[in-house]
Scaffold this motif. Structure first.
Motif, short mmCIF file in Angstrom:
data_model
loop_
_atom_site.label_atom_id
_atom_site.label_comp_id
_atom_site.label_asym_id
_atom_site.label_seq_id
_atom_site.Cartn_x
_atom_site.Cartn_y
_atom_site.Cartn_z
N LYS A 292 6.53 2.37 9.04
CA LYS A 292 7.26 1.72 7.94
C LYS A 292 8.72 1.48 8.33
N GLN A 293 9.34 2.46 8.96
CA GLN A 293 10.74 2.33 9.35
C GLN A 293 10.97 1.13 10.26
N TYR A 294 10.06 0.95 11.24
CA TYR A 294 10.24 -0.11 12.23
C TYR A 294 9.46 -1.38 11.89
N GLN A 295 8.81 -1.39 10.74
CA GLN A 295 8.05 -2.55 10.29
C GLN A 295 7.08 -3.03 11.37
N ALA A 296 6.29 -2.08 11.85
CA ALA A 296 5.30 -2.38 12.89
C ALA A 296 4.29 -3.40 12.38
N LYS A 297 3.76 -4.19 13.30
CA LYS A 297 2.84 -5.26 12.93
C LYS A 297 1.54 -5.14 13.72
N LYS A 298 0.52 -5.81 13.20
CA LYS A 298 -0.79 -5.86 13.85
C LYS A 298 -1.28 -4.46 14.21
N ILE A 299 -1.46 -3.64 13.18
CA ILE A 299 -1.87 -2.25 13.34
C ILE A 299 -3.38 -2.14 13.23
N VAL A 300 -4.01 -1.61 14.26
CA VAL A 300 -5.45 -1.37 14.28
C VAL A 300 -5.67 0.13 14.24
N LEU A 301 -6.39 0.60 13.24
CA LEU A 301 -6.61 2.04 13.06
C LEU A 301 -8.08 2.37 13.20
N ASP A 302 -8.38 3.23 14.15
CA ASP A 302 -9.74 3.77 14.30
C ASP A 302 -9.77 5.10 13.56
N PRO A 303 -10.33 5.13 12.35
CA PRO A 303 -10.25 6.35 11.53
C PRO A 303 -11.27 7.40 11.97
N VAL A 304 -10.93 8.11 13.03
CA VAL A 304 -11.86 9.09 13.60
C VAL A 304 -11.94 10.29 12.66
N MET A 305 -12.98 10.31 11.84
CA MET A 305 -13.14 11.35 10.82
C MET A 305 -14.44 12.12 10.94
N VAL A 306 -15.50 11.43 11.39
CA VAL A 306 -16.84 12.00 11.40
C VAL A 306 -17.51 11.69 12.73
N SER B 232 -5.20 -5.49 21.66
CA SER B 232 -4.70 -6.31 22.77
C SER B 232 -4.85 -7.79 22.47
N ASN B 233 -6.01 -8.17 21.94
CA ASN B 233 -6.25 -9.57 21.63
C ASN B 233 -5.36 -10.05 20.48
N LEU B 234 -5.16 -9.20 19.48
CA LEU B 234 -4.24 -9.56 18.40
C LEU B 234 -2.82 -9.77 18.94
N ALA B 235 -2.40 -8.89 19.85
CA ALA B 235 -1.07 -9.01 20.44
C ALA B 235 -0.92 -10.34 21.18
N LYS B 236 -2.00 -10.82 21.77
CA LYS B 236 -1.97 -12.07 22.54
C LYS B 236 -2.06 -13.30 21.65
N GLY B 237 -2.20 -13.08 20.33
CA GLY B 237 -2.14 -14.21 19.41
C GLY B 237 -3.47 -14.69 18.86
N TYR B 238 -4.57 -14.06 19.24
CA TYR B 238 -5.85 -14.45 18.68
C TYR B 238 -5.96 -14.00 17.23
N ASP B 239 -6.72 -14.73 16.42
CA ASP B 239 -6.92 -14.31 15.04
C ASP B 239 -7.89 -13.12 15.02
N MET B 240 -8.10 -12.55 13.84
CA MET B 240 -8.88 -11.33 13.75
C MET B 240 -10.31 -11.51 14.25
N GLU B 241 -10.96 -12.58 13.81
CA GLU B 241 -12.36 -12.78 14.19
C GLU B 241 -12.53 -12.94 15.69
N ASN B 242 -11.69 -13.76 16.30
CA ASN B 242 -11.80 -13.97 17.74
C ASN B 242 -11.37 -12.73 18.53
N SER C 73 -10.58 -12.86 30.10
CA SER C 73 -10.30 -13.91 29.12
C SER C 73 -11.54 -14.71 28.76
N GLU C 74 -12.63 -14.58 29.54
CA GLU C 74 -13.85 -15.30 29.23
C GLU C 74 -14.59 -14.71 28.04
#
Length: 268
Positions: free
Chosen positions: A93-107, A217-227, A266-267
């Motif tokens: 929140k402090q640094y206003q991080a973007k494109k956060i992917v969370l793997d909720p390792v719970m079970v 990594s793909n989000l960082a490179k500019g791809y949308d979520m689905e791709n 990239s393929e």
């Protein structure tokens, strides 16, 4: 060059956690950075020791990263302590991080709880709401929603409930299926299926870490979520198909299969 930060624990045997993330991010042509939440003594046969960092030291790591090389995307893996979860949430929140992917390792795959109740509560209330995408497996989606998932329709219902509750995109991983490995993305009211074949490879250590860091990594490179997910799933499939067989237990993937097959990441 695009940059990706992974916040997770260290796996000294190299198959999961920070090590798997760095390999994956690197193979996607991005620059990998890491904030380590814990050191583990583990190998393919199990985890034999955990040494968690202090909240103060984790905050120092995050400050150093965000004030110098700001990440284009952030991947978060397993964090087992409520205070560490709070530290991460405050920094994001402090640094206003973007494109956060969370793997909720719970079970675990067997259904065993991997987090103490206070850590699970902190994950749900503080960290998940900050994520642009969460990637629960079926047991985790069941815990988060209270819905028992036995069918594709159940996966859709669970994804809808999660998206409504946390206001982000949800990818429910279907790797627990016996014959298929179909994943479901629910984003802004739309369901998208990613169909996958069941790979005959018992060495699956680090698959969740690998998939989530590939998506970041793909989000960082500019791809949308689905791709981003489609490309990440293709990468994971090929890493499994490569058939690496190391260790006496549940072995790691071949993250660097591209170097062996000379196939461009990239393929996928």
């Amino acid at each position: 060059m695009k940059t990706v930060l992974t916040i997770a624990g260290s796996d000294c045997s190299g198959g999961a956690g920070i090590q798997a993330d760095i390999k994956t991010i690197t193979m996607h042509g991005a620059y990998a950075m890491s904030a380590i939440t814990a050191l583990t003594a583990q190998n393919t046969t199990g985890v034999y020791g955990i040494f968690e960092v202090t909240p103060e030291f984790l905050k120092q790591q995050l400050d150093c990263i965000f004030t110098d090389i700001f990440p284009d995307a952030v991947k978060i893996g397993m964090v087992s302590d409520a205070k560490l979860i709070h530290t991460i949430a405050e920094a994001l929140k402090q640094y206003q991080a973007k494109k956060i992917v969370l793997d909720p390792v719970m079970v675990s795959t067997s259904g065993s709880k991997l987090l103490k109740d206070d850590a699970a509560d902190a994950l749900v209330t503080e960290l998940i709401p900050l994520a642009g995408l969460i990637t629960p497996n079926i047991p985790e989606a069941e815990v988060l929603t209270g819905i028992q998932i036995h069918s594709a329709e159940d996966m859709v219902s669970a994804a809808e409930r999660l998206a409504e509750k946390y206001l982000g995109a949800v990818l429910i991983k279907g790797g627990h299926g016996k014959n298929t490995a179909n994943d479901l993305l629910y984003e802004t009211g739309k369901s998208s299926w990613f169909y996958g074949e069941r790979i005959d490879n018992p060495n699956t250590h680090g698959t969740g870490c690998t998939l989530s860091s590939a998506i970041a990594s793909n989000l960082a490179k500019g791809y949308d979520m689905e791709n981003s997910i489609r490309k990440a799933k293709g990468y994971l499939t090929e890493a499994l198909k490569a058939g690496l067989d190391l260790g006496r237990g549940d072995g790691p993937l071949m993250h660097n299969y591209v170097l062996n097959t000379k196939t461009e990441v990239s393929e996928y």
